[in-house]
Design a protein around this motif. Structure first.
Motif, PDB file in Angstrom:
ATOM      1  N   TRP A 100       0.818  -1.077  -0.046  1.00 49.81           N
ATOM      2  CA  TRP A 100       0.000   0.028   0.013  1.00 49.81           C
ATOM      3  C   TRP A 100       1.130   1.340  -0.103  1.00 49.81           C
ATOM      4  N   TYR A 101       0.495   2.095  -0.886  1.00 50.28           N
ATOM      5  CA  TYR A 101       1.132   3.760  -0.896  1.00 50.28           C
ATOM      6  C   TYR A 101       0.110   4.449  -0.672  1.00 50.28           C
ATOM      7  N   ARG A 102       0.343   5.656  -0.379  1.00 47.14           N
ATOM      8  CA  ARG A 102      -0.747   6.790  -0.015  1.00 47.14           C
ATOM      9  C   ARG A 102       0.007   7.982  -0.575  1.00 47.14           C
ATOM     10  N   GLN A 103      -1.195   9.059  -1.043  1.00 48.72           N
ATOM     11  CA  GLN A 103      -0.833  10.215  -1.732  1.00 48.72           C
ATOM     12  C   GLN A 103      -1.868  11.097  -1.090  1.00 48.72           C
ATOM     13  N   VAL A 104      -1.194  12.305  -0.807  1.00 48.12           N
ATOM     14  CA  VAL A 104      -1.998  13.451  -0.411  1.00 48.12           C
ATOM     15  C   VAL A 104      -1.892  14.536  -1.667  1.00 48.12           C
ATOM     16  N   SER A 105      -2.995  15.064  -2.048  1.00 47.08           N
ATOM     17  CA  SER A 105      -2.869  15.880  -3.127  1.00 47.08           C
ATOM     18  C   SER A 105      -1.747  16.849  -3.109  1.00 47.08           C
ATOM     19  N   GLY A 106      -1.352  16.988  -4.292  1.00 44.28           N
ATOM     20  CA  GLY A 106      -0.116  17.921  -4.389  1.00 44.28           C
ATOM     21  C   GLY A 106       1.215  17.327  -3.835  1.00 44.28           C
ATOM     22  N   THR A 107       1.495  16.223  -3.243  1.00 43.11           N
ATOM     23  CA  THR A 107       2.569  15.582  -2.891  1.00 43.11           C
ATOM     24  C   THR A 107       3.015  14.234  -3.580  1.00 43.11           C
ATOM     25  N   GLU A 108       3.923  13.831  -3.525  1.00 37.16           N
ATOM     26  CA  GLU A 108       4.490  12.294  -4.071  1.00 37.16           C
ATOM     27  C   GLU A 108       3.665  11.430  -3.545  1.00 37.16           C
ATOM     28  N   ARG A 109       3.385  10.046  -4.010  1.00 37.19           N
ATOM     29  CA  ARG A 109       3.019   8.962  -3.329  1.00 37.19           C
ATOM     30  C   ARG A 109       4.319   8.428  -2.762  1.00 37.19           C
ATOM     31  N   GLU A 110       3.853   7.974  -1.346  1.00 38.46           N
ATOM     32  CA  GLU A 110       4.607   7.318  -0.366  1.00 38.46           C
ATOM     33  C   GLU A 110       4.411   6.032   0.151  1.00 38.46           C
ATOM     34  N   LEU A 111       5.189   5.286   0.360  1.00 39.80           N
ATOM     35  CA  LEU A 111       5.109   3.880   0.840  1.00 39.80           C
ATOM     36  C   LEU A 111       4.476   3.870   1.975  1.00 39.80           C
ATOM     37  N   VAL A 112       3.609   3.149   2.457  1.00 42.38           N
ATOM     38  CA  VAL A 112       2.968   2.723   3.585  1.00 42.38           C
ATOM     39  C   VAL A 112       3.310   1.377   4.192  1.00 42.38           C
ATOM     40  N   ALA A 113       3.182   0.373   3.442  1.00 40.14           N
ATOM     41  CA  ALA A 113       3.812  -0.861   4.002  1.00 40.14           C
ATOM     42  C   ALA A 113       3.681  -1.847   2.625  1.00 40.14           C
ATOM     43  N   THR A 114       4.565  -2.929   2.636  1.00 39.86           N
ATOM     44  CA  THR A 114       4.592  -3.786   1.792  1.00 39.86           C
ATOM     45  C   THR A 114       5.081  -5.100   2.314  1.00 39.86           C
ATOM     46  N   ILE A 115       4.437  -6.302   1.666  1.00 43.79           N
ATOM     47  CA  ILE A 115       4.708  -7.569   1.850  1.00 43.79           C
ATOM     48  C   ILE A 115       4.963  -8.477   0.832  1.00 43.79           C
ATOM     49  N   SER A 116       6.159  -9.240   0.863  1.00 43.50           N
ATOM     50  CA  SER A 116       6.601  -9.933  -0.173  1.00 43.50           C
ATOM     51  C   SER A 116       5.552 -11.499  -0.127  1.00 43.50           C
ATOM     52  N   SER A 117       5.893 -12.059  -1.249  1.00 39.25           N
ATOM     53  CA  SER A 117       5.281 -13.302  -1.218  1.00 39.25           C
ATOM     54  C   SER A 117       5.854 -14.228  -0.329  1.00 39.25           C
ATOM     55  N   GLY A 118       6.819 -13.958   0.419  1.00 38.97           N
ATOM     56  CA  GLY A 118       7.542 -14.987   1.164  1.00 38.97           C
ATOM     57  C   GLY A 118       7.205 -14.527   2.498  1.00 38.97           C
ATOM     58  N   GLY A 119       6.523 -13.466   2.434  1.00 38.45           N
ATOM     59  CA  GLY A 119       5.949 -12.946   3.950  1.00 38.45           C
ATOM     60  C   GLY A 119       6.887 -11.968   4.692  1.00 38.45           C
ATOM     61  N   THR A 120       7.939 -11.455   3.971  1.00 37.07           N
ATOM     62  CA  THR A 120       8.717 -10.192   4.500  1.00 37.07           C
ATOM     63  C   THR A 120       7.950  -8.891   4.412  1.00 37.07           C
ATOM     64  N   THR A 121       7.886  -8.091   5.297  1.00 37.96           N
ATOM     65  CA  THR A 121       7.281  -6.871   5.466  1.00 37.96           C
ATOM     66  C   THR A 121       8.090  -5.716   5.654  1.00 37.96           C
ATOM     67  N   GLU A 122       7.702  -4.605   5.313  1.00 38.87           N
ATOM     68  CA  GLU A 122       8.375  -3.331   5.345  1.00 38.87           C
ATOM     69  C   GLU A 122       7.273  -2.255   5.679  1.00 38.87           C
ATOM     70  N   TYR A 123       7.770  -1.383   6.421  1.00 39.00           N
ATOM     71  CA  TYR A 123       6.741  -0.377   6.919  1.00 39.00           C
ATOM     72  C   TYR A 123       7.314   1.087   6.922  1.00 39.00           C
ATOM     73  N   ALA A 124       6.555   2.084   6.483  1.00 45.48           N
ATOM     74  CA  ALA A 124       7.107   3.365   7.000  1.00 45.48           C
ATOM     75  C   ALA A 124       7.182   3.938   8.313  1.00 45.48           C
ATOM     76  N   ASP A 125       8.170   4.396   8.682  1.00 44.67           N
ATOM     77  CA  ASP A 125       8.370   4.678  10.201  1.00 44.67           C
ATOM     78  C   ASP A 125       7.143   5.489  10.863  1.00 44.67           C
ATOM     79  N   SER A 126       6.414   6.237  10.003  1.00 45.33           N
ATOM     80  CA  SER A 126       5.269   6.971  10.441  1.00 45.33           C
ATOM     81  C   SER A 126       3.915   6.066  10.918  1.00 45.33           C
ATOM     82  N   VAL A 127       4.192   4.744  10.510  1.00 47.95           N
ATOM     83  CA  VAL A 127       2.933   3.847  10.468  1.00 47.95           C
ATOM     84  C   VAL A 127       3.331   2.553  11.496  1.00 47.95           C
ATOM     85  N   LYS A 128       4.521   2.551  11.763  1.00 49.00           N
ATOM     86  CA  LYS A 128       5.026   1.376  12.512  1.00 49.00           C
ATOM     87  C   LYS A 128       4.307   1.391  13.911  1.00 49.00           C
TER      88      LYS A 128
END
Length: 121
Positions: free
Chosen positions: A36-64
């Protein structure tokens, strides 16, 4: 091609919770990353969180510690549980699916149409 169908989102007060889901279909390889990525009007799209098919996750610091991403490999779905929501989480949230045929290939990205999340009193 890969098609993405998103669901969830909406309006919630600060401190509340919302869930997002996304289902992928089409020509899907065995190894992929969904997120998932998110975007506020007028700003760049930013990463929120990802998960691989193997289950590895990554989170933005702001949502951890507040958001949790999960996936169902067999169904090719990804979900995002958002707790303790803040007004600054307000954005349009986009489902992302990326895959490559092998390690020598570049990733191909697919995007959902986006779903709005509004956090306000």
């Amino acid at each position: 091609q890969v098609q993405l169908v998103e669901s969830g989102g909406g309006f919630v007060q600060p401190g509340g919770s919302l869930g997002l889901s996304c289902a992928a279909s089409g020509n899907i390889f065995n190894v992929f990353i969904m997120g998932w990525y998110r975007q506020v009007s007028g700003t760049e799209r930013e990463l929120v969180a990802t998960i691989s098919s193997g289950g590895t996750t990554e989170y933005a610091d702001s949502v951890k510690g507040r958001f949790t991403i999960s996936r169902n490999y067999a169904k090719k779905t990804v979900s995002l549980q958002m707790n303790s929501l803040k007004p600054e989480d307000t954005a349009v949230y986009f489902c992302n699916f990326r895959q490559r045929r092998n390690v020598l290939d570049k990733y191909t990205d697919y995007w959902g149409r986006g779903t709005r999340v509004t956090v306000a009193p």
